[in-house]
Design an enzyme around this catalytic site. Structure first.
Site, PDB file in Angstrom:
ATOM      1  CD  GLU A 141       1.616  -0.328  -3.619  1.00 50.73           C
ATOM      2  OE1 GLU A 141       2.646  -0.580  -3.842  1.00 50.73           O
ATOM      3  OE2 GLU A 141       0.563  -0.968  -3.649  1.00 50.73           O
ATOM      4  CD  GLU A 183       5.510   5.731 -10.871  1.00 48.74           C
ATOM      5  OE1 GLU A 183       4.168   5.372 -10.088  1.00 48.74           O
ATOM      6  OE2 GLU A 183       6.269   4.782 -11.341  1.00 48.74           O
TER       7      GLU A 183
END
Length: 611
Positions: A414, A423
């Site tokens: 995740e 990210e």
């Protein structure tokens, strides 16, 4: 921004201050009004004023009419309504208007009134008025709120002019000055399309003026607003506006009639639906710029983990995706125990999802929980003991450089940010996939970022307040509130799929076009993502496929250094790059139509994600 319940403030506008301001204020207060709006100067038609010196004629004998606390909490003052000289004014008339504006603003500042309402610009071409006001704003005007009155539709005798166009030109001439707000006057005729009304939800509207003569009378003889006026005002309440009722008459027996108007507004306000728990959670974040997390180069704090672990939707989706994947593996006759790796395990929510899914599927499972943040590793090891995770091994390493003791059937991560790949999920999962069996599965298996243009004067001004280019070349995580989207198109930007066996490049370039459905000013782009976990299960913050109730991600905001003015039907062409070197990954963005902008953030000079 700011949390807390919304309160309703209602004022009453009077045509004259009368001879007794104290009495007027008392009467308004008895009638449940919170403040009054009065002319600060005697109403004199322009031709009656001799050329040369403009002499102030304040409507109250002096500032002693009431005490200063009352001036600055209960009185909003309006200026003379002819201060915009308009097109084709003689030099004498221009000078008179400029002189009067300066003197009237000085007197209003001296009184320290709660608010000042400037007269409406006569047309979209009010350069003289804007220039005169700019000079005054520079020298400082003392008031809590400086508002310019703008009618929703301006009727100058010719074809009606949309008030937004008048405001937009005026605001641009005033260099987007954040001090300048709008007192928006509802007019009997509204702009024909909802989109034109919705633009106002992005603008700095401080007060909505509701003239008594736009009310209709219902069967019971009570004043009510038409359906569209009512719907618009209800929406405006979300933006903490004050309401001003204008044009009530005073005389014998009118008090109870006047009460009906304020009661109607109050009932409308109280009838708003209560906030959902998600809306409650989001309130403090409205229009608040946050730097995106950098979990790869920085270690997250305990509080950050805790907030995200509470998401009621995300982990349910993950667990279901893992469950379906394990079922498929068992059905295909895979030998047990199956092996799974969690890359970026944090404090273990995905470990829990894996264990629960395995139990539901009746699968034996070995789990490696890989986490580079040493603080989170302590929590993971504690949970292994405390919660009896006998099938879990905690690995305190960077997933990109760790080699597993065996190849895994499943890699779960995740690592997504608000823009999907911001990210560095692609880089991280690419690094970890050497530990995946050839028939192995990655969850998620695909994610795509999306973009749409956004009007957001509030956020743009917040970025501008940093007074440097770097902040205009940075993306922010933000819960858009005072915003408008001039195009209903939300276009795909970058896509990534896993596993990426060829290790093909994660650099990207896209050219994306949008069509303006209404005349608008674009301050930047709102970014989202849609993520496919497995077998049709998704988590998404893309508005068209949004996962209801999920709060782990707010959208991302890419500002433009100069707002772009778009005419209705015109094309906004934008360009998007994802680039990397051995230390960092960054985005660059630019606009080429309707007019070229600089490429923002070249070489990642202002904003990048550290590897």
């Amino acid at each position: 921004g700011g949390s807390g319940e919304l309160a309703l403030h209602v004022g009453r506008e009077y045509d004259s201050a009368g001879g007794d301001l104290r009495g007027l204020l008392q009467g308004a207060s008895d009638a449940k009004f919170d403040f009054v709006v009065i002319p600060l100067f005697h109403r004199r038609p322009l031709p009656d004023i001799p050329a040369g010196e403009y002499e102030l004629q304040p409507s109250t004998a002096s500032d002693l009419a009431v005490d200063s606390k009352t001036w600055n909490s209960a009185v909003v003052g309006t200026l003379s309504d002819w201060l915009d000289p308009g097109d084709g004014a003689t030099p004498a008339r221009r000078e008179l208007c400029r002189d009067a504006l300066e003197k009237e603003l000085n007197w209003a500042s001296h009184l320290g009134v709660y608010g000042i309402v400037l007269p409406p610009p006569q047309s979209p071409h009010s350069e003289l008025y804007a220039a005169a006001l700019n000079r005054q704003m520079l020298s400082g005007i003392c008031t809590t709120q400086l508002m310019v009155r703008i009618p929703l539709v301006r009727d100058n005798g010719g074809p009606p002019i949309d008030g937004w166009r008048i405001w937009n030109n005026f605001r641009l001439l005033c260099d987007n000055n954040a001090k300048l707000q709008v007192a928006l006057e509802l007019t009997a005729d509204l702009p024909s399309r909802e989109r034109e009304l919705e633009r106002w939800f992005a603008e700095p509207v401080r007060a909505v003026i509701v003239p008594a003569d736009i009310f209709l009378t219902n069967k019971q003889g009570f004043p009510v607003l038409s359906k569209r006026h009512k719907a618009f005002l209800l929406q405006m309440f979300k933006y903490r506006v004050q309401v001003v009722i204008q044009g009530l008459v005073d005389g014998d027996g009118t008090a109870t009639d006047n009460e009906k108007y304020i009661n109607y507004i109050a009932r409308l306000f109280q009838g708003r639906p209560p906030l959902t728990s998600q809306e409650q959670f989001e309130l403090p974040y409205h229009d608040y710029l946050q730097a995106p997390l950098q979990p790869l180069q920085d270690d997250l704090e305990s509080q950050t983990y805790e907030t995200f672990e509470k998401d009621p939707v995300k982990y349910v989706q993950y667990e279901e995706a893992i469950f379906r994947c394990l079922q498929k593996k068992l059905a295909a006759g895979k030998a047990q125990p199956l092996a799974a790796i969690v890359v970026g395990a944090g404090r273990g929510p995905l470990v829990v999802a894996l264990r629960t899914a395995a139990e539901r599927a009746g699968a034996q499972l070995r789990i490696w929980a890989v986490e580079k943040n040493p603080n989170a590793v302590i929590t993971l090891r504690h949970r292994v003991k405390l919660e009896g995770w006998s099938n879990v091994e905690v690995v305190s390493q960077d997933m990109r450089f760790w080699s597993a003791p065996q190849l895994a059937d499943l890699i779960v991560s995740e690592l997504l940010g608000s823009f999907g790949d911001n990210e560095l999920s692609p880089e991280c999962v690419d690094g970890a996939q050497k530990n995946l069996a050839k028939d192995g599965v990655c969850i998620p298996e695909k994610y795509t970022s999306y973009l749409t243009p956004v009007t957001t004067p509030k956020l743009w001004n917040d970025v501008k307040n940093f007074s440097d280019v770097a902040h205009f070349e940075t993306a922010y995580v933000v819960k858009f509130h005072q915003a408008f989207y001039p195009s209903s198109e939300i276009q795909e930007c970058f896509s990534f799929t896993h596993p990426n066996w060829e290790l093909s490049s994660n650099d990207r370039y896209e050219e994306i076009e949008f069509t303006a459905e209404v005349e608008a000013l674009v301050h930047g782009f709102a970014g989202y993502f849609h993520c496919e976990l497995y077998d049709g299960l998704a988590v998404s913050i893309q508005p068209q496929t949004y996962s209801e109730g999920m709060f782990s991600w707010f959208p991302i905001f890419f500002p433009l250094r100069t707002p772009v003015y778009l005419r209705e039907g015109h094309i906004l062409r934008s360009h998007w790059w994802r680039c990397h070197n051995d230390r960092k990954v960054w985005y660059e963005w630019a606009v080429s139509l309707p007019t070229p902008s600089p490429v923002h953030n070249p070489a990642g000079r202002s904003y990048y994600i550290g590897k």
